[in-house]
Design an enzyme around this catalytic site. Structure first.
Site, PDB file in Angstrom:
ATOM      1  N   GLY A 162       0.613  -1.101  -0.143  1.00  0.00           N
ATOM      2  CA  GLY A 162       0.057   0.171   0.190  1.00  0.00           C
ATOM      3  C   GLY A 162       0.843   1.197  -0.012  1.00  0.00           C
ATOM      4  O   GLY A 162       0.558   2.255   0.807  1.00  0.00           O
ATOM      5  N   SER A 163       1.768   1.259  -0.773  1.00  0.00           N
ATOM      6  CA  SER A 163       2.780   2.311  -0.773  1.00  0.00           C
ATOM      7  C   SER A 163       2.658   3.418  -1.795  1.00  0.00           C
ATOM      8  O   SER A 163       3.537   4.100  -2.261  1.00  0.00           O
ATOM      9  CB  SER A 163       4.180   1.783  -0.749  1.00  0.00           C
ATOM     10  OG  SER A 163       4.308   0.779  -1.899  1.00  0.00           O
ATOM     11  N   TYR A 196     -11.858  -1.209  13.143  1.00  0.00           N
ATOM     12  CA  TYR A 196     -10.563  -0.903  12.908  1.00  0.00           C
ATOM     13  C   TYR A 196      -9.696  -1.213  14.115  1.00  0.00           C
ATOM     14  O   TYR A 196      -8.658  -1.806  13.844  1.00  0.00           O
ATOM     15  CB  TYR A 196     -10.426   0.668  12.397  1.00  0.00           C
ATOM     16  CG  TYR A 196      -9.200   0.948  12.133  1.00  0.00           C
ATOM     17  CD1 TYR A 196      -8.632   0.827  10.771  1.00  0.00           C
ATOM     18  CD2 TYR A 196      -8.516   1.994  13.073  1.00  0.00           C
ATOM     19  CE1 TYR A 196      -7.179   1.188  10.806  1.00  0.00           C
ATOM     20  CE2 TYR A 196      -7.373   2.327  12.858  1.00  0.00           C
ATOM     21  CZ  TYR A 196      -6.641   2.110  11.784  1.00  0.00           C
ATOM     22  OH  TYR A 196      -5.569   2.623  11.501  1.00  0.00           O
TER      23      TYR A 196
END
Length: 264
Positions: free
Chosen positions: A14-15, A154
């Site tokens: 997720g960069s 979360y």
């Protein structure tokens, strides 16, 4: 202190934006070969162009894959079969009323925020152990400790990530491989801007909206501002380096003093 990661290969999930992009940029600046991960060629290519423009000579590898799925992970492993530094950064979050979160959402948060990290650690850790050196970092959150009422699913997933990190650190005990979690505090990203505007007046200018958010929803922050992604990345780069060889099994805080505790 000079951090030199030359000769090391790093993967940051997720960069393409936010904290993940800042981490990828920081690792590249330290000399690592960095695999930039996202779900589309367009976003990955744009991130590589952006980071390459900021760091001339950066060694960047496109790693297009949806690592939240088993097929996506398999594709990623074909592209990047071994790494020295694994940063499990991918995560999702969204405000939701506690009593209205359905089973499927609980499963989705566990799948994306926890199982993705487990799957990639399981894939890459044996190679690190065989090499006698490696770094695994799981990007957690203050929400792992201070469970937010507006998104307990979360918080649950990030608490689980702390346990996963500690458990894999025990698996790697005595091998030269360290496994840690990084507890990031409220951070200024595009996604967080959207989240802030879910909780405060959308007509407010950003700087004022941020102050209102911190005052009303995160008053325990000692910084009294959102953390910038680069501030998270600085800690991650240090933990990825040989200098952090004695730090393992830890939940290391870069939370702006948000968690009201004198121990990790």
């Amino acid at each position: 202190m000079k951090i030199d990661l030359s000769g090391k290969t790093a993967l940051v999930t997720g960069s393409t934006s936010g904290i993940g992009a800042a981490i990828a940029r920081g690792l590249a600046a330290a000399g690592a070969r960095v695999a930039v991960n996202g779900r589309s060629e367009r976003t990955v290519s744009a991130a590589i162009d952006r980071i390459g423009g900021e760091i001339p000579g950066a060694d960047l590898v496109p790693a297009v894959a949806d690592v939240a799925t088993e097929d996506g992970t398999a594709a990623l492993l074909d592209t990047v079969p071994r790494v020295d530094v694994l940063v499990n950064n991918l995560g999702i979050f969204e405000q939701a009323a506690a009593l209205e979160i359905p089973d499927d959402e609980w499963r989705r948060y566990f799948e994306v925020n926890v199982l993705t990290a487990v799957r990639l650690t399981r894939a890459y850790l044996p190679g690190m152990i065989e090499a006698g050196w490696g770094r695994v970092q799981n990007i957690a959150s203050d929400s792992a400790i201070v469970i937010p009422a507006e998104m307990i699913h979360y918080g649950m997933s990030k608490t689980a990530l702390l346990a996963v990190s500690r458990g894999f650190a025990k698996e790697a005990a005595g091998t030269g491989v360290t496994v840690n979690s990084v507890i990031a505090g409220p951070t200024h990203t595009g996604g967080v801007e959207d989240f802030v505007y879910q909780l405060v007046d959308r007509d407010l200018p950003w700087e004022e909206a941020q102050r209102v958010f911190m005052r009303e929803h995160r008053p325990q922050s000692l910084l009294q501002r959102l953390i910038e992604p680069e501030e998270i990345a600085n800690l991650v780069v240090y933990l990825a380096s040989p200098l952090a060889s004695a730090t393992t099994g830890a939940a290391v805080r870069v939370d702006g003093g948000y968690v009201d505790s004198i121990v990790p």
